[in-house]
Enzyme design. Structure first.
Site, PDB file in Angstrom:
ATOM      1  N   ILE A 173       3.462 -46.475 -38.286  1.00  0.00           N
ATOM      2  CA  ILE A 173       2.190 -47.102 -38.663  1.00  0.00           C
ATOM      3  C   ILE A 173       2.505 -48.439 -39.325  1.00  0.00           C
ATOM      4  O   ILE A 173       3.267 -48.485 -40.293  1.00  0.00           O
ATOM      5  CB  ILE A 173       1.389 -46.233 -39.664  1.00  0.00           C
ATOM      6  N   HIS A 174       1.927 -49.528 -38.793  1.00  0.00           N
ATOM      7  CA  HIS A 174       2.236 -50.817 -39.422  1.00  0.00           C
ATOM      8  C   HIS A 174       1.120 -51.859 -39.325  1.00  0.00           C
ATOM      9  O   HIS A 174       1.157 -52.871 -40.012  1.00  0.00           O
ATOM     10  CB  HIS A 174       3.501 -51.407 -38.811  1.00  0.00           C
ATOM     11  N   ARG A 175       0.143 -51.641 -38.487  1.00  0.00           N
ATOM     12  CA  ARG A 175      -0.857 -52.679 -38.267  1.00  0.00           C
ATOM     13  C   ARG A 175      -1.714 -52.910 -39.514  1.00  0.00           C
ATOM     14  O   ARG A 175      -2.009 -51.984 -40.264  1.00  0.00           O
ATOM     15  CB  ARG A 175      -1.738 -52.341 -37.067  1.00  0.00           C
TER      16      ARG A 175
END
Length: 344
Positions: free
Chosen positions: A194-196
């Site tokens: 998860i990074h957005r």
């Protein structure tokens, strides 16, 4: 041999371009320019080493990260003037891509500028990536698309000259890395990244994602590759993972593919992993409202997921998951090189 400049600057660009760069070295006098958009020079060096790709000929030292585009544009313009190549090649929809296309188009129109992975359209007018795609496609000498759908997008916009449907270079990347990855029969797990910004930079949203993962981990182990941005916000908001969630900090692409290939399925907001999952035959759940990779969406492939719908994820834990087979073009990089030899 004709001289070309190939520009990369982000993790996805390097991953998708490294097989092509290796092939271009055989056919052209190629110089690799690394813009440094995502990495420090040291981190980039490690990443190139992992992919067994030679180091860049030129590393751009960006002093003001907040002024990346303008600084890179200026430095690239001087490099092109000095090198005087026949062509410049770039990939995707980043600021590195935009600067490469713009500087060649405006300052050196005699140089053939080549866009790899063109024609993508999310139809999200607010997306900066969508804006970059349209600009770059329209000012490139040649556009290489993955599929007929992307080629038709360009045709609809009046771009029909020097448009080539060649396939996805990530397919070649996966085939190379898979040979180094070992299969294991250890305990079943879900692989997560998860990074957005829309998932990470909002305290409430990130808290919901942590709660979602913690509940699922009571039924099945989770391995999460923690992006630096996610780690920063996790610490800022004082969020915690359950003991059944293994946190890894990896920038290593080979390890990333290994974890994905050995997982039961994955949960990710990464566009790259959405493509890689399909190629590796893995189910991929995407915790977003939309994705530009619509081609891969379907009941038996990738799915957008509401993080409140925990029952849906749990229903997949104890079943064998069958994935729709997509028709991936093979020998993509060799086909691109064959065409480039004709047009440069």
């Amino acid at each position: 041999m004709k001289k070309i400049l190939t520009v990369v600057g982000t993790r996805p660009e390097i991953i998708k371009m490294f097989p092509l760069i290796k092939e271009l070295d055989k056919k052209f006098n190629q110089k690799i320019i690394f813009s440094g958009q995502h990495f420090s020079e040291n981190m980039a060096s490690i990443f190139f080493k992992d992919l067994k790709l030679r180091q860049p000929n030129i590393n751009i030292n960006i002093k003001d990260r907040n002024n990346f585009y303008n600084e890179f544009y200026t430095k690239l313009r001087l490099i092109i003037r000095k090198e005087n190549p026949e062509a410049i090649i770039y990939h995707g929809d980043t600021f590195t891509t935009l600067a490469s296309a713009m500087v060649s188009h405006l300052n050196y129109p005699e140089i053939k500028n080549i866009h790899i992975e063109s024609g993508y359209r999310s139809n999200d007018r607010s997306s900066i990536e969508e804006k970059i795609r349209k600009i770059v496609d329209n000012i490139s000498y040649a556009n290489f698309t993955i599929r007929k759908a992307e080629r038709n997008n360009l045709y609809k916009e009046g771009l029909k000259k020097n448009v080539y449907e060649v396939g996805n270079t990530i397919y070649d990347s996966i085939q190379i890395i898979k040979k180094r990855v070992r299969k294991n029969n250890k305990k079943k797990y879900i692989y997560v990244t998860i990074h957005r910004v829309e998932n990470v930079d909002n305290k409430k949203r990130l808290g919901q994602i942590f709660n979602f993962l913690n509940i699922i981990s009571k039924k099945i182990n989770i391995v999460i590759s923690l992006h630096p941005r996610t780690k920063k916000m996790k610490n800022k908001y004082k969020l915690r993972f359950n003991k059944n969630i293994k946190v890894i900090n990896t920038m290593n692409y080979s390890d990333n593919i290994s974890y994905l290939d050995n997982s039961h399925f994955c949960i990710t907001d990464s566009g790259g992993l959405q493509e890689e999952s399909i190629i590796l035959g893995k189910k991929c759940f995407i915790p977003l409202q939309s994705t530009p990779h619509k081609y891969y969406l379907g009941k038996n492939s990738n799915e957008l997921i509401d993080i409140k719908n925990i029952k849906k994820i749990l229903s997949y834990i104890n079943q064998e998951i069958k994935i729709k087979k997509f028709d991936h073009k093979k020998n993509v990089t060799k086909n691109i090189c064959r065409i480039l030899k004709k047009i440069i």
